[in-house]
Design an enzyme around this catalytic site. Structure first.
Site, short mmCIF file in Angstrom:
data_model
loop_
_atom_site.label_atom_id
_atom_site.label_comp_id
_atom_site.label_asym_id
_atom_site.label_seq_id
_atom_site.Cartn_x
_atom_site.Cartn_y
_atom_site.Cartn_z
CB THR A 7 -0.94 0.03 1.22
OG1 THR A 7 -1.84 1.13 1.08
CG2 THR A 7 -0.18 0.16 2.54
CG ASP A 72 -9.15 -2.19 -4.42
OD1 ASP A 72 -8.32 -1.26 -4.57
OD2 ASP A 72 -10.26 -2.18 -4.99
CB SER A 73 -10.91 -0.73 1.07
OG SER A 73 -9.78 0.10 1.13
CG PHE A 158 -7.68 6.78 5.87
CD1 PHE A 158 -7.93 6.49 4.53
CD2 PHE A 158 -7.66 5.72 6.78
CE1 PHE A 158 -8.13 5.18 4.12
CE2 PHE A 158 -7.86 4.41 6.37
CZ PHE A 158 -8.10 4.13 5.03
N GLY A 159 -9.70 9.27 4.67
CA GLY A 159 -10.68 9.08 3.60
C GLY A 159 -12.07 9.63 3.96
CE1 TYR A 160 -15.66 9.64 -0.45
CE2 TYR A 160 -14.04 7.86 -0.41
CZ TYR A 160 -14.75 8.83 -1.10
OH TYR A 160 -14.53 8.99 -2.46
CG ASP A 161 -12.69 6.87 8.53
OD1 ASP A 161 -13.47 6.02 8.05
OD2 ASP A 161 -11.53 6.61 8.87
CG HIS A 187 -13.94 -1.33 5.65
ND1 HIS A 187 -13.97 -0.44 6.71
CD2 HIS A 187 -13.18 -0.74 4.71
CE1 HIS A 187 -13.28 0.63 6.40
NE2 HIS A 187 -12.77 0.48 5.19
NE ARG A 188 -7.82 -0.94 5.44
CZ ARG A 188 -8.63 0.13 5.28
NH1 ARG A 188 -8.99 0.86 6.31
NH2 ARG A 188 -9.06 0.46 4.08
P1 ITT Z 1 -3.39 1.69 -1.99
O1 ITT Z 1 -4.03 1.25 -3.28
O2 ITT Z 1 -2.00 2.17 -2.17
O3 ITT Z 1 -3.53 0.68 -0.89
P2 ITT Z 1 -5.53 3.64 -2.01
O4 ITT Z 1 -5.98 4.70 -1.05
O5 ITT Z 1 -5.33 4.04 -3.46
O6 ITT Z 1 -4.19 2.99 -1.43
P3 ITT Z 1 -7.80 1.99 -2.72
O7 ITT Z 1 -7.59 2.06 -4.18
O8 ITT Z 1 -8.17 0.69 -2.10
O9 ITT Z 1 -6.51 2.43 -1.91
O10 ITT Z 1 -8.89 3.10 -2.34
C1 ITT Z 1 -9.42 3.09 -1.08
C2 ITT Z 1 -10.17 4.41 -0.86
O11 ITT Z 1 -11.43 4.11 -0.24
C3 ITT Z 1 -9.39 5.28 0.12
O12 ITT Z 1 -8.49 6.15 -0.55
C4 ITT Z 1 -10.53 6.01 0.82
O13 ITT Z 1 -10.96 7.09 0.02
C5 ITT Z 1 -11.65 4.96 0.86
N1 ITT Z 1 -11.53 4.16 2.09
C6 ITT Z 1 -11.13 2.86 2.20
N2 ITT Z 1 -11.09 2.47 3.49
C7 ITT Z 1 -11.47 3.54 4.20
C8 ITT Z 1 -11.61 3.78 5.58
O14 ITT Z 1 -11.30 2.85 6.48
N3 ITT Z 1 -12.03 4.97 5.97
C9 ITT Z 1 -12.33 5.94 5.08
N4 ITT Z 1 -12.19 5.82 3.77
C10 ITT Z 1 -11.77 4.61 3.32
#
Ligand code: ITT
Length: 201
Positions: A7, A72-73, A158-161, A187-188
């Site tokens: 990652t 992938d999430s 992070f992200g959409y949290d 989920h993770r």
């Molecule tokens: P890697 O591929 O390098 O692992 P990435 O961020 O590009 O990193 P993904 O393609 O799997 O990974 O995209 C996952 C996205 O989904 C991530 O950037 C967030 O926007 C969202 N996401 C996934 N898990 C999350 C979480 O636990 N909380 C909030 N947002 C999440």
């Protein structure tokens, strides 16, 4: 046992360490092995979480030959037909309203697209793909049910949290719960718990 985590996302790396280290697994970043972002950040050309997780882990396996996993999430929103889904990291960049991996632009686009929508149900999905030498690839799926808030709150995760309210903590966003609490229901957390189970058997 050392596991390399394919990652480039520091939030995922932090969570995976917190989840896996108590079970005796050392989570190593590819950067600690001297690999570059260009090597790690492979193009995600799959159509499903499973396909993309496998693309990422196979790339790292080819580079290292060491036990490794990938994640992938993304966020699946019912009223948006499952979007942003596998495009969660790239959501705002799809229409040029923000850059790849810009969490604030992704949240802005999500809230904009849900304006006036009362069905806010959504879930996070995570697929972890694992490769062990001579054991092939295994995948593990975890989900976290919830709904989308009307405005962002909190600065954890992070992200959409900041806009995701998990059913397990219905009075706050995931960015307002501490990391252990998020990992216990996320989920993770669920996908990695299934991976631990498989590794221990
Ligand atoms: P890697 O591929 O390098 O692992 P990435 O961020 O590009 O990193 P993904 O393609 O799997 O990974 O995209 C996952 C996205 O989904 C991530 O950037 C967030 O926007 C969202 N996401 C996934 N898990 C999350 C979480 O636990 N909380 C909030 N947002 C999440």
């Amino acid at each position: 046992m050392k596991l390399i985590f394919a990652t480039a996302n520091p939030g995922k790396l932090r969570e995976a360490r917190e989840i896996l280290e108590p079970h005796g697994f050392e989570v190593v970043s590819p950067y600690d092995l001297g690999l570059t972002k260009e090597q790690v950040d492979v193009e995600e050309t799959g159509k499903t979480f499973e396909e993309n997780a496998i693309i990422k882990v196979q790339n790292l396996w080819q580079l290292t030959g060491l036990p490794c996993f990938a994640d992938d999430s993304g966020l699946v929103v019912d009223a948006l037909g499952g979007a942003p889904g596998i495009y969660s990291a790239r959501y705002a960049s799809l229409d040029g309203s923000g850059e790849d991996h810009n969490f604030a632009s992704n949240i802005d686009k999500l809230l904009h697209n849900l304006q006036g929508v009362s069905d806010r149900t959504a879930r996070f999905v995570c697929v972890v793909a694992l490769i062990l030498p001579e054991a092939g690839i295994k995948t593990f799926r975890g989900t976290c049910e919830g709904r989308i808030a009307y405005e962002p709150a909190g600065c954890g995760g992070f992200g959409y949290d900041p806009v995701f309210i998990a059913d397990a903590y219905p009075d706050r966003t995931l960015a307002e719960v501490d990391e252990d609490a998020k990992n216990a229901i996320s989920h993770r957390g669920n996908a990695l718990a299934a991976m631990v189970e498989a590794l221990n058997h």
